[in-house]
Design a protein around this motif. Structure first.
Motif, PDB file in Angstrom:
ATOM      1  N   ILE A 366      75.257  77.729 -37.011  1.00  0.00           N
ATOM      2  CA  ILE A 366      74.204  76.711 -36.933  1.00  0.00           C
ATOM      3  C   ILE A 366      73.494  76.687 -35.589  1.00  0.00           C
ATOM      4  CG2 ILE A 366      75.581  75.304 -38.516  1.00  0.00           C
ATOM      5  CD1 ILE A 366      75.706  73.199 -36.312  1.00  0.00           C
ATOM      6  N   GLY A 367      74.067  77.352 -34.606  1.00  0.00           N
ATOM      7  CA  GLY A 367      73.509  77.270 -33.266  1.00  0.00           C
ATOM      8  C   GLY A 367      72.157  77.936 -33.142  1.00  0.00           C
ATOM      9  N   ARG A 368      71.402  77.416 -32.222  1.00  0.00           N
ATOM     10  CA  ARG A 368      70.112  78.004 -31.925  1.00  0.00           C
ATOM     11  C   ARG A 368      70.212  78.766 -30.617  1.00  0.00           C
ATOM     12  NH1 ARG A 368      69.244  77.249 -36.041  1.00  0.00           N
ATOM     13  NH2 ARG A 368      67.619  76.242 -37.238  1.00  0.00           N
ATOM     14  N   THR A 369      69.315  79.668 -30.408  1.00  0.00           N
ATOM     15  CA  THR A 369      69.364  80.443 -29.181  1.00  0.00           C
ATOM     16  C   THR A 369      68.825  79.661 -27.985  1.00  0.00           C
ATOM     17  OG1 THR A 369      67.330  81.426 -29.905  1.00  0.00           O
ATOM     18  CG2 THR A 369      69.326  82.744 -30.155  1.00  0.00           C
ATOM     19  N   GLY A 370      68.437  78.444 -28.188  1.00  0.00           N
ATOM     20  CA  GLY A 370      68.066  77.617 -27.053  1.00  0.00           C
ATOM     21  C   GLY A 370      66.580  77.459 -26.836  1.00  0.00           C
ATOM     22  N   ARG A 371      65.785  78.078 -27.682  1.00  0.00           N
ATOM     23  CA  ARG A 371      64.338  77.874 -27.563  1.00  0.00           C
ATOM     24  C   ARG A 371      64.065  76.394 -27.682  1.00  0.00           C
ATOM     25  NH1 ARG A 371      60.900  79.984 -24.706  1.00  0.00           N
ATOM     26  NH2 ARG A 371      62.238  81.581 -23.964  1.00  0.00           N
ATOM     27  N   PHE A 372      63.310  75.886 -26.761  1.00  0.00           N
ATOM     28  CA  PHE A 372      63.157  74.453 -26.709  1.00  0.00           C
ATOM     29  C   PHE A 372      62.383  73.898 -27.888  1.00  0.00           C
ATOM     30  CE2 PHE A 372      61.669  70.411 -25.671  1.00  0.00           C
ATOM     31  CZ  PHE A 372      62.759  69.852 -25.063  1.00  0.00           C
ATOM     32  N   GLY A 373      62.810  72.730 -28.312  1.00  0.00           N
ATOM     33  CA  GLY A 373      61.999  71.980 -29.262  1.00  0.00           C
ATOM     34  C   GLY A 373      62.151  72.380 -30.707  1.00  0.00           C
ATOM     35  N   LYS A 374      62.966  73.380 -30.972  1.00  0.00           N
ATOM     36  CA  LYS A 374      63.181  73.738 -32.369  1.00  0.00           C
ATOM     37  C   LYS A 374      64.242  72.807 -32.925  1.00  0.00           C
ATOM     38  CE  LYS A 374      61.341  77.968 -33.368  1.00  0.00           C
ATOM     39  NZ  LYS A 374      60.170  77.887 -34.108  1.00  0.00           N
ATOM     40  N   ILE A 375      63.859  72.049 -33.910  1.00  0.00           N
ATOM     41  CA  ILE A 375      64.816  71.150 -34.505  1.00  0.00           C
ATOM     42  C   ILE A 375      65.475  71.848 -35.678  1.00  0.00           C
ATOM     43  CG2 ILE A 375      65.083  68.966 -35.719  1.00  0.00           C
ATOM     44  CD1 ILE A 375      64.259  68.572 -32.862  1.00  0.00           C
ATOM     45  N   GLY A 376      66.772  71.725 -35.757  1.00  0.00           N
ATOM     46  CA  GLY A 376      67.460  72.335 -36.871  1.00  0.00           C
ATOM     47  C   GLY A 376      68.328  71.321 -37.596  1.00  0.00           C
ATOM     48  N   LEU A 377      68.664  71.665 -38.802  1.00  0.00           N
ATOM     49  CA  LEU A 377      69.526  70.811 -39.606  1.00  0.00           C
ATOM     50  C   LEU A 377      70.698  71.632 -40.082  1.00  0.00           C
ATOM     51  CD1 LEU A 377      67.395  68.915 -42.229  1.00  0.00           C
ATOM     52  CD2 LEU A 377      68.802  67.926 -40.452  1.00  0.00           C
ATOM     53  N   ALA A 378      71.866  71.038 -40.007  1.00  0.00           N
ATOM     54  CA  ALA A 378      73.020  71.697 -40.584  1.00  0.00           C
ATOM     55  C   ALA A 378      73.591  70.771 -41.644  1.00  0.00           C
ATOM     56  CB  ALA A 378      74.059  71.971 -39.512  1.00  0.00           C
ATOM     57  N   ILE A 379      73.798  71.300 -42.831  1.00  0.00           N
ATOM     58  CA  ILE A 379      74.370  70.489 -43.897  1.00  0.00           C
ATOM     59  C   ILE A 379      75.657  71.135 -44.362  1.00  0.00           C
ATOM     60  CG2 ILE A 379      73.998  69.497 -46.183  1.00  0.00           C
ATOM     61  CD1 ILE A 379      70.970  69.647 -45.551  1.00  0.00           C
ATOM     62  N   ASN A 380      76.724  70.368 -44.264  1.00  0.00           N
ATOM     63  CA  ASN A 380      78.032  70.888 -44.624  1.00  0.00           C
ATOM     64  C   ASN A 380      78.465  70.302 -45.951  1.00  0.00           C
ATOM     65  OD1 ASN A 380      78.673  72.292 -42.025  1.00  0.00           O
ATOM     66  ND2 ASN A 380      78.277  70.225 -41.266  1.00  0.00           N
ATOM     67  N   ILE A 381      78.879  71.152 -46.850  1.00  0.00           N
ATOM     68  CA  ILE A 381      79.323  70.656 -48.145  1.00  0.00           C
ATOM     69  C   ILE A 381      80.856  70.577 -48.155  1.00  0.00           C
ATOM     70  CG2 ILE A 381      79.250  70.974 -50.646  1.00  0.00           C
ATOM     71  CD1 ILE A 381      76.561  72.313 -50.324  1.00  0.00           C
ATOM     72  N   ILE A 382      81.316  69.379 -48.427  1.00  0.00           N
ATOM     73  CA  ILE A 382      82.752  69.090 -48.372  1.00  0.00           C
ATOM     74  C   ILE A 382      83.247  68.899 -49.795  1.00  0.00           C
ATOM     75  CG2 ILE A 382      84.414  67.325 -47.573  1.00  0.00           C
ATOM     76  CD1 ILE A 382      83.002  68.966 -45.387  1.00  0.00           C
ATOM     77  N   ASP A 383      84.433  69.455 -50.099  1.00  0.00           N
ATOM     78  CA  ASP A 383      84.896  69.291 -51.477  1.00  0.00           C
ATOM     79  C   ASP A 383      86.376  68.974 -51.585  1.00  0.00           C
ATOM     80  OD1 ASP A 383      85.880  71.670 -50.708  1.00  0.00           O
ATOM     81  OD2 ASP A 383      84.943  72.867 -52.286  1.00  0.00           O
ATOM     82  N   GLY A 384      86.844  68.087 -50.744  1.00  0.00           N
ATOM     83  CA  GLY A 384      88.246  67.701 -50.874  1.00  0.00           C
ATOM     84  C   GLY A 384      88.863  67.432 -49.516  1.00  0.00           C
ATOM     85  N   PRO A 385      90.131  67.021 -49.512  1.00  0.00           N
ATOM     86  CA  PRO A 385      90.787  66.617 -48.262  1.00  0.00           C
ATOM     87  C   PRO A 385      90.876  67.760 -47.238  1.00  0.00           C
ATOM     88  CG  PRO A 385      92.303  66.466 -50.145  1.00  0.00           C
ATOM     89  CD  PRO A 385      90.967  66.806 -50.696  1.00  0.00           C
ATOM     90  N   ARG A 386      91.076  68.961 -47.730  1.00  0.00           N
ATOM     91  CA  ARG A 386      91.219  70.100 -46.824  1.00  0.00           C
ATOM     92  C   ARG A 386      89.938  70.287 -46.001  1.00  0.00           C
ATOM     93  NH1 ARG A 386      92.867  75.801 -46.374  1.00  0.00           N
ATOM     94  NH2 ARG A 386      90.971  76.658 -47.250  1.00  0.00           N
ATOM     95  N   THR A 387      88.823  70.272 -46.705  1.00  0.00           N
ATOM     96  CA  THR A 387      87.555  70.502 -46.000  1.00  0.00           C
ATOM     97  C   THR A 387      87.156  69.288 -45.153  1.00  0.00           C
ATOM     98  OG1 THR A 387      86.483  69.976 -48.099  1.00  0.00           O
ATOM     99  CG2 THR A 387      86.574  72.276 -47.475  1.00  0.00           C
ATOM    100  N   THR A 388      87.644  68.110 -45.560  1.00  0.00           N
ATOM    101  CA  THR A 388      87.372  66.921 -44.749  1.00  0.00           C
ATOM    102  C   THR A 388      88.045  67.066 -43.388  1.00  0.00           C
ATOM    103  OG1 THR A 388      87.372  65.671 -46.797  1.00  0.00           O
ATOM    104  CG2 THR A 388      87.430  64.392 -44.758  1.00  0.00           C
ATOM    105  N   ILE A 389      89.247  67.635 -43.418  1.00  0.00           N
ATOM    106  CA  ILE A 389      89.970  67.859 -42.159  1.00  0.00           C
ATOM    107  C   ILE A 389      89.199  68.871 -41.286  1.00  0.00           C
ATOM    108  CG2 ILE A 389      92.086  68.811 -41.132  1.00  0.00           C
ATOM    109  CD1 ILE A 389      93.578  67.640 -43.592  1.00  0.00           C
ATOM    110  N   PHE A 390      88.714  69.921 -41.925  1.00  0.00           N
ATOM    111  CA  PHE A 390      87.940  70.921 -41.161  1.00  0.00           C
ATOM    112  C   PHE A 390      86.750  70.267 -40.487  1.00  0.00           C
ATOM    113  CE2 PHE A 390      89.277  74.338 -44.441  1.00  0.00           C
ATOM    114  CZ  PHE A 390      90.500  74.462 -43.802  1.00  0.00           C
TER     115      PHE A 390
END
Ligand code: ADP
Length: 414
Positions: A366-390
């Motif tokens: 999800i990281g950006r190379t640091g170019r200023f002003g670029k807005i990014g979105l990260a969406i994580n899909i969770i499907d249970g207790p295991r992934t909630t812990i992650f």
């Protein structure tokens, strides 16, 4: 969610979060340019350039740079994080326009950079009619005999040394701000290292010295130590910058089908940029791409099965915008640097071999190379207790909250 996406994608500024690493440090940060109490016309110039909020390096560096008595500074952060704008603003705010002689001396390592920096300075100073600039680069006459009246000199070390020490076109003792830009590049160029030091030696003791660098290695620091006495040192590690412009969310799903429909909804709102979707296995990636394709979406699949030339072909098509969504696995997570990608979806969160959240891979995804002003979105899909812990592990690791997106909200998009 649609609203959030749109807003985030089109905004050209970013949320600034103050991260004061050392609580004992006298440094403080500002969240707005107004708080800096700079000259009204200078502020106008800043806003005219479209800068609404200070960048991370600016919010930490500017208060110190503008402080009285002036503080010396060594600041390191990646290119594109706003260093130039920071030192220009700080320098221009120290100019006394009633005095017709050089007060600010900015050294750039190359001809091109000096011109570029001068352009930024002129833009920022566009409402400060009385601040005058002078370029000390090859091709500019030596003004032999004519004393320089402009308050700000921007140039390369050799030329500046000639003009100051050899031809005495200005009084170096009267310089009260000395800026060394791109110190890492500077020292890599034959002769510049010594020229900078020679100029520095002639400065008055009161002169404020600022040194900026994109890297922070021993060579740069050795150089910096010679040039900058008693500095405030500011460093932005890559990791901190990288998540800076990213808004992170998660969606809770109960089944694979729910995950799919969440993704499908997200796809529906990506009207501005492009998205990359990461899956844990090649199998999931192919399944997903087939299913999305069946629904009539144009998706690209980048998989570990492909030959290098196939991968390049897929990436090129994606870069050209032929597909809006790229589905891939961990194998391909690194080195994908597509400017226009604004949304990253972790269909599966990255997991390391010990079965823990793989934060490093997460950052690379999800990281950006640091170019200023670029807005990014990260969406994580969770499907249970295991992934909630992650998810929790990732939150803790980066110390940044990941916000919940309501599954119903996503449904509403249909
Ligand atoms: P650096 O010197 O670290 O490479 P720059 O100062 O050149 O970074 O900034 C990189 C880009 O970001 C430039 O296009 C600049 O105009 C823009 N920029 C700098 N500061 C801001 C800000 N506070 N808000 C919006 N854009 C900014």
């Amino acid at each position: 969610m649609k609203k959030i996406l749109r807003k985030r994608l089109v905004q050209s500024s970013h949320d600034v979060e103050v991260q004061q690493k050392d609580p004992n440090s006298p440094l403080y940060s500002v969240r707005s340019f107004e708080q800096l109490n700079i000259n009204h016309n200078l502020l106008k110039g800043v806003y005219a350039m479209g800068f609404n909020f200070p960048s991370k390096i600016q919010e930490t560096a500017l208060p110190a740079l503008l402080a009285d008595p002036p503080q010396n500074m060594i600041a390191q952060s990646q290119n594109g994080t706003g260093k130039t704008a920071a030192f220009i603003l700080a320098s221009l705010s120290r100019v006394d326009t009633s005095k017709p002689f050089p007060q600010v001396l900015i050294l750039s390592p190359t001809y091109e950079l000096a011109i570029q920096t001068a352009n930024v300075a002129k833009q920022m100073g566009q409402y400060c009619q009385d601040i005058k600039f002078c370029l000390a680069i090859k091709g500019e006459g030596t003004h032999r005999g004519r004393k320089i009246k402009e308050q700000v000199i921007i140039g390369t070390p050799g030329k500046v040394m000639d003009w100051s020490l050899r031809y005495k076109l200005f009084d170096i003792q009267k310089i009260n701000v000395y800026v060394l830009d791109e110190a890492n590049v500077m020292i890599a160029i034959q002769g510049h290292h010594d020229q900078c030091i020679r100029v520095h030696k002639k400065l008055s003791k009161e002169c404020q010295v600022m040194l900026f660098s994109a890297t922070y290695d021993q060579e740069v620091m050795d150089f910096a130590e010679i040039i900058v006495p008693n500095p405030v040192v500011i460093r932005l590690r890559k990791e901190e910058e990288s998540l800076e412009n990213i808004k992170q969310f998660y969606v809770v799903c109960k089944s694979m089908d729910e995950k799919f429909s969440a993704l499908s909804n997200i796809y529906g709102v990506i009207s501005i940029g492009q998205a990359i979707v990461f899956c844990h296995t090649k199998k999931t990636a192919s399944w997903l791409s087939e299913k999305l394709t069946k629904e009539g979406h144009a998706v690209a699949l980048l998989s570990g099965n492909m030959s290098v030339s196939q991968r390049i072909a897929v990436l090129n098509r994606f870069r050209d915008g032929k597909e809006k969504v790229l589905i891939t696995t961990n194998v391909c997570a690194r080195g994908i640097d597509v400017e226009q990608v604004t949304v990253v979806v972790n269909f599966d969160l990255p997991v390391d071999q010990k079965g823990k959240a793989d934060c490093e891979t997460y950052l690379h995804r999800i990281g950006r190379t640091g170019r200023f002003g670029k807005i990014g979105l990260a969406i994580n899909i969770i499907d249970g207790p295991r992934t909630t812990i992650f998810l929790k592990q990732i939150e803790d690791h980066f110390g940044r909250k990941i916000l919940k997106l309501d599954a119903e909200d996503v449904d509403e998009l249909e």
